[in-house]
Design an enzyme around this catalytic site. Structure first.
Site: not given
Ligand code: UDX
Length: 458
Positions: A32, A123, A209, A213, A257, A262, A265
């Site tokens: 890094d 990504t 990827k 997402n 829901a 947020g 990613c």
């Molecule tokens: C995501 C992907 O899941 C992962 O595979 C990728 O590598 C990176 O992006 P992450 O950002 O860690 O992972 O969070 P994730 O668990 O996917 O949740 C994303 C957002 O969706 C969160 O804000 C969560 O609160 C929201 N969410 C998730 C919902 O609002 N409803 C759901 O049913 C599931």
């Protein structure tokens, strides 16, 4: 067979990948540019919260299986495979900013002394790997063959260690059987344990990827769109999601829901996919993603409006106290990037409300991102004298709160459950007016009686 690996970029993804590679038996050097981060990682300190990761790093740093450096030349000398894990943040136009990726190529490739595989994990927009090839060819020392592969990462924050060691699929974007063999060797353990492998070309691997997402974001926005209809019709989005989810073609996951998605990613990847499709002259292919983004934004507006409706407003300024439970974008993470919870809290503060936030892990990053808010040491303190309580990140400890204690601390009695995950019956029993996003709020049935609907949706 143990492989000498470098992991370039030791942020969230890179630190986890480096520790995971050491756990899989490889010799790993993490690189890094940030000296302080390198020093911290070398002493087993993590600059962010991720369950199990500090322990895994410490376990492999001690015997020297994992070390950290700021020197790309050292990495070039040490490793046979280089994983590139640098950030690709959203640029002004919504497209990904590839400057960190280019800086790695420019620093690493001229220092390579033998044939090497450079594997992108970041990504990126589809077509990036191909676009790197002329750059690499121009920089590679003569006689050194540098091949590029793409191996996207699907780890979820909060479950990063598990997802790295037991990937639910491995996508190997390669241009030669040699690169495929090398990556199969790196991942020999999870492959032997049953992780499925998809071998593809470079653009497919890149696209997997962002499209994964974007699909997850679409699923969340779909159920949130249904929640809007539920709110208008008396239907219950939680039962709807259960009923949809029993169809295994649909599945119940990511049909939660609430306040919407947020993090670092999903929002970024949806917009980056739109930007890339437009660049390719095919904006129409992903037109629906504008709707996905818009539905997600509306959920936040809805919660802000509902909270404001509870407060006194004078000349357009809100007066009153708001308690916000949760600041991270999701539980088991201290990440506040594009956090729906923090966004709502800040908007209420800008509207004039006195906002106090409590989060079990994210207070430090939240304070630095939103210094204008107040931060409490626990949920009860956050709720002191509050006119309205907002539950915006579904940490497990919020489910265990005693609604009577919070009622005694607060001034008002309105709870807005932006995650539809608290048990409404205990809050109702303690005298709260419980409002949710598209779910019905019912009193627990007493033995032998039907549940009674008491309304209360946002
Ligand atoms: C995501 C992907 O899941 C992962 O595979 C990728 O590598 C990176 O992006 P992450 O950002 O860690 O992972 O969070 P994730 O668990 O996917 O949740 C994303 C957002 O969706 C969160 O804000 C969560 O609160 C929201 N969410 C998730 C919902 O609002 N409803 C759901 O049913 C599931």
């Amino acid at each position: 067979m143990s492989v000498r690996i470098s992991v370039i970029g030791t942020g969230y993804l890179g630190a986890t990948h480096a520790a995971g590679m050491a756990e899989l038996g490889h010799d790993v050097i993490g690189v890094d540019t940030d000296e302080a981060k390198v020093r911290a990682l070398a002493s087993g300190q993590l600059p962010f919260f991720e369950p199990g990761l500090p322990e895994l790093i410490a376990k492999h740093v001690a015997p020297g299986k994992l070390r950290f450096t700021t020197s790309l030349a050292e990495a070039a000398d040490f490793a046979d495979i280089h994983f590139v894990c640098v950030g690709t943040p959203q640029g002004e136009s919504g497209a990904a900013d590839l400057s960190h990726l280019h800086a790695v190529i420019d620093g690493l490739v001229p220092a390579l002394g033998r044939n090497t595989l450079v594997v992108g994990k970041s990504t990126v927009p589809v077509g990036t790997a191909q676009s790197l090839l002329p750059r690499i060819a121009a920089l590679a020392p003569s006689g050194v063959d540098v091949e590029v592969a793409w191996n996207p990462e699907f780890l979820r924050e909060g479950h990063a260690v598990h997802d790295t060691l037991h990937p639910n699929r491995l996508v190997l974007g390669v241009s030669s059987p040699g690169a495929e063999w090398a990556l199969r060797n790196v991942y020999a353990t999870p492959i032997a344990e049953g992780s499925p492998v998809v071998v593809s070309n470079l653009p497919t691997a890149e696209l997997v990827k962002v499209s994964a997402n974007a699909f997850l974001a679409t699923k969340i926005s779909f159920i949130n769109a249904m929640a809007e209809l539920c709110e208008l019709t008396g239907a219950d989005v939680a039962s709807l999601a259960d009923a949809l989810g029993h169809d295994d073609r649909i599945g119940r996951k990511f049909l939660g829901a609430g306040l919407g998605y947020g993090g670092g990613c999903l929002p970024k990847d949806v917009r980056a996919l739109i930007a890339r499709a437009e660049e390719l002259g095919s904006g129409r292919s992903v037109e629906f993603l504008h709707g996905v983004d818009a539905i997600n934004a509306r959920r936040r507006d809805r919660v802000v409006e509902e909270a404001l409706s509870v407060l006194r407003t004078v000349n357009g300024r809100a007066f009153g106290r708001v308690a916000v439970l949760g600041a991270s974008f999701k539980p088991l993470s201290d990440d506040v990037r594009d956090s729906p919870a923090l966004d709502v809290a800040r908007r209420l503060s800008r509207a004039g409300a006195w906002v106090t936030v409590y989060d079990p892990q994210a207070a430090v990053p939240a304070r630095s991102a939103a210094p204008e808010l107040r931060y409490a040491a626990n949920a009860v303190a956050a709720c002191r004298k509050a006119d309205v309580v907002l539950h915006l990140t579904e940490w497990a400890e919020f489910r265990d709160l005693d609604p009577r204690r919070l009622r005694d601390a607060a001034r008002g009695r309105v709870l807005i459950d932006g995650r539809n995950s608290l048990d409404p019956s205990s809050w109702l029993a303690a005298g709260w007016d419980v409002r949710t996003l598209g779910t019905l709020v019912t009193q627990e049935p007493k033995a032998g009686t039907q549940p009674s609907l008491v309304g209360g949706r946002v």
